[in-house]
Design an enzyme around this catalytic site. Structure first.
Site, PDB file in Angstrom:
ATOM      1  CE  LYS A 195      -9.258  -1.360  -7.403  1.00 19.81           C
ATOM      2  NZ  LYS A 195      -9.766   0.082  -5.869  1.00 19.81           N
TER       3      LYS A 195
ATOM      4  NE  ARG B 278      -9.376  -4.139   4.600  1.00 19.66           N
ATOM      5  CZ  ARG B 278      -9.672  -3.036   4.012  1.00 19.66           C
ATOM      6  NH1 ARG B 278     -10.388  -2.766   5.431  1.00 19.66           N
ATOM      7  NH2 ARG B 278      -8.965  -1.867   3.898  1.00 19.66           N
TER       8      ARG B 278
HETATM    9  N1  BES Z   1      -5.856  -2.150  -3.684  1.00 20.37           N
HETATM   10  C1  BES Z   1      -6.680  -1.152  -3.301  1.00 20.37           C
HETATM   11  C2  BES Z   1      -5.895  -0.013  -2.009  1.00 20.37           C
HETATM   12  C3  BES Z   1      -5.407   0.743  -3.562  1.00 20.37           C
HETATM   13  C4  BES Z   1      -6.136   2.159  -3.615  1.00 20.37           C
HETATM   14  C5  BES Z   1      -3.610   0.785  -4.032  1.00 20.37           C
HETATM   15  C6  BES Z   1      -5.552   2.841  -4.730  1.00 20.37           C
HETATM   16  C7  BES Z   1      -3.638   2.202  -4.753  1.00 20.37           C
HETATM   17  C8  BES Z   1      -4.755   3.300  -5.221  1.00 20.37           C
HETATM   18  C9  BES Z   1      -6.899  -2.286  -2.265  1.00 20.37           C
HETATM   19  O1  BES Z   1      -7.415  -3.314  -2.230  1.00 20.37           O
HETATM   20  C10 BES Z   1      -8.832  -1.219  -2.085  1.00 20.37           C
HETATM   21  O2  BES Z   1      -8.947  -1.120  -3.309  1.00 20.37           O
HETATM   22  N2  BES Z   1      -8.908  -1.142  -0.936  1.00 20.37           N
HETATM   23  C11 BES Z   1     -10.152  -0.263  -0.786  1.00 20.37           C
HETATM   24  C12 BES Z   1     -10.674  -0.651   0.402  1.00 20.37           C
HETATM   25  C13 BES Z   1     -11.975   0.220   0.691  1.00 20.37           C
HETATM   26  C14 BES Z   1     -12.713  -0.741  -0.311  1.00 20.37           C
HETATM   27  C15 BES Z   1     -12.055  -0.422   2.201  1.00 20.37           C
HETATM   28  C16 BES Z   1      -9.550   1.296  -0.953  1.00 20.37           C
HETATM   29  O3  BES Z   1      -8.849   1.675  -0.369  1.00 20.37           O
HETATM   30  O4  BES Z   1     -10.180   2.019  -1.593  1.00 20.37           O
HETATM   31 ZN    ZN Z   2      -8.995  -3.600  -3.447  1.00 19.60          ZN
END
Ligand code: BES
Ligand code: ZN
Ligand code: ZN
Length: 506
Positions: A285, A359
């Protein structure tokens, strides 16, 4: 805070502060006279009214929402009149919010307050009003200050609820008070877990603290599966997320069995995403998005808090609670994008993005939960940023495979005044989660509909058509300051009340 119910009260309890409500009513325009908003204080006692009216400036106080007026009785008691606005427009959520604002205000100044409860009863519903009032006060008094060397401690410790309600209602009202406090305490426990720093709340620490917290609660059994056990369980997807971590993954498995189980007793499984930190893994990230990813375990804290409340309330429903804990970090063993990994249910998954890790953990936990043969499964997770795009950051997304279950949870959300909205899982989303070289892939072809596609992915791990609902709390897990009883920054503890209501009615 300590709450004391004082029923059949003829006068205010001795306290240096007495809180009374004030309402406002509208006098319609007549002839040349314009519409007018005036104070509606018919529920005040004669002497309080007389004293109030004897003060010149009191005519400026019309009881509008949040309006305050302080005066003193002849015996030295300080009376704080707090405006609740138009009584016909105030609902229980409004009461919860105003109670929170009152608490925040009094915390700085008073040790004790006697509340004239009858003036806070809406629609003649004393139980619901008591519940909302106490919820608002307790949830607003929450502080996460364990790391501050100089704490800004609340003064307010004692709340007396004076009421003219007869003593015959004492048992019922006391039980409402007690159960409300169990729920708010559980919300506090969840908030503490979510707010704790990731260098302190490692997966192993989190699991240990959950077990310590639930220890001794009647009807509860617990076990923890570590890395070796997860390997035995063939939880390849869960383990793939943990591969880059310096800490063991932990699957906390709790069960609560009520004292009287009949063939009608329902069994509900709760599953929670417990990512104690989500760096994104190799699909790292960016710094700004990584900040606050300690809250990526909020889904697990949410279901744990609901579980704990139900067990402590001794509700007549069997509950299994599965918490999947790990961090998502990077080291030389971390899972590389393009990896193909097999889950507990035998399905292979092409991991194209290691940031779509929640997931993967949930997939194996859901499959494991199915083996407990529940009547329904509810999972809760900070799963997608997409839910903030589709629903905003104040609404919980719900998706699932069973309309009856979804509708029942939505009803509980409505009852408890929590925002929740259903998103669809259409066959096209299922198609999008298929990989040409594995059974599934962990991200869709485009980011559109990301929350629903994540749910479509999860649905593959729910066996035997067990009714299942997925709650995406990524938008509402923290910083819900639009509600006065939630901290502006930090864990919200929302959705726990929805789940407890659902379980109560199961
Ligand atoms: N923990 C994150 C989701 C999240 C994002 C929670 C922003 C709170 C605020 C999750 O694990 C994630 O990173 N999801 C990705 C999925 C994508 C790579 C398909 C996302 O939402 O960007
Ligand atoms: Zn994530
Ligand atoms: Zn995550």
């Amino acid at each position: 805070m300590k709450f004391t119910l004082n029923l059949a009260a003829k006068e205010f309890s001795s306290s240096n502060l007495v809180l009374i409500s004030a309402f406002q009513k509208t006098i319609p325009a007549k002839g040349k006279a314009k519409e007018q908003q005036v104070l509606a204080n018919t529920h005040w006692s004669k002497d309080v009214k007389a004293k109030f009216e004897s003060i010149k400036t009191s005519s400026n106080f019309t009881g509008s929402l949040g309006d305050k007026f302080t005066f003193h009785l002849d015996n030295g008691t300080t009376v704080l009149a707090y405006g609740l606005g138009d009584k016909t427009k105030l609902d229980f959520e409004g009461l919860r919010n105003e109670a929170a604002k009152i608490t925040t205000m009094l915390q700085a100044t008073h040790k004790e307050v006697a509340i004239q409860f009858d003036g806070f009863v809406l629609k003649s519903k004393s139980e619901e009003s008591l519940n909302a009032l106490v919820e608002g006060m307790e949830l607003a008094s929450y502080k996460f200050d364990r790391h501050l060397s100089k704490k800004n401690e609340s003064k307010l410790k004692d709340v007396i609820l004076d009421s003219s309600i007869k003593k015959t209602s004492a048992k019922k009202l006391q039980s409402v008070l007690d159960s409300t406090l169990i729920v708010t305490e559980s919300i506090g426990v969840a908030r503490d877990f979510v707010n704790e720093a990731p260098n302190i709340l490692r997966s192993t620490v989190y699991a240990k603290q959950v077990l310590a917290d639930i220890k001794g609660v009647k009807g509860v059994k617990s076990k923890v599966l570590g890395k070796a056990e997860l390997k035995k369980e063939k939880m390849g997807l869960f383990l793939s997320v943990n591969a880059g971590s310096a800490y063991e993954p932990q699957l906390v498995h709790l069960t609560y069995t009520p004292s009287k189980v009949t063939k009608n007793t329902k069994h509900i499984a709760l599953v929670g995403k417990g990512l104690v930190f989500d760096t994104g893994g190799y699909s790292l990230k960016p710094g700004g998005s990584m900040m606050n990813m300690k809250f990526d375990m909020a889904g697990s804290s949410t279901v744990y808090a609901a579980f704990r409340a139900v067990a402590k309330l001794g509700l007549n429903v069997k509950v299994t609670c599965i918490l999947g804990m790990t961090d998502n970090a990077v080291n030389e063993h971390a899972t590389m994008p393009d990896s193909i990994v097999k889950g507990r249910n035998g399905m292979s998954v092409e991991i194209l993005n290691t940031d779509a890790e929640g997931r993967l953990v949930l997939a194996d936990c859901l499959d494991y939960a199915c083996d407990q043969k529940p009547d329904a499964i509810i999972d809760s997770a900070t799963l997608t940023g997409a839910v903030l795009v589709s629903l905003g950051n104040q609404v919980c997304g719900i998706m699932g495979n069973n309309k009856k279950l979804t509708d029942k949870i939505l009803k509980s959300a409505k009852t408890t005044d929590e925002y929740m909205w259903e998103l669809p899982i259409i066959k096209e989303f299922h198609e999008d989660m298929k990989s040409p070289i594995a059974d599934l892939k962990n991200i869709g072809g485009s980011s559109f509909g990301g929350s629903s596609k994540a749910a479509a992915f999860l649905s593959n791990f729910v066996k035997n058509d067990i009714p299942w609902a997925h709650l995406d709390i990524a938008g509402i897990g923290d910083s819900q300051g639009h509600k006065a009883y939630c901290p502006a920054k930090g864990a919200s503890g929302l959705i726990i009340r929805t789940l407890v209501d659902f379980l109560k009615n199961s």
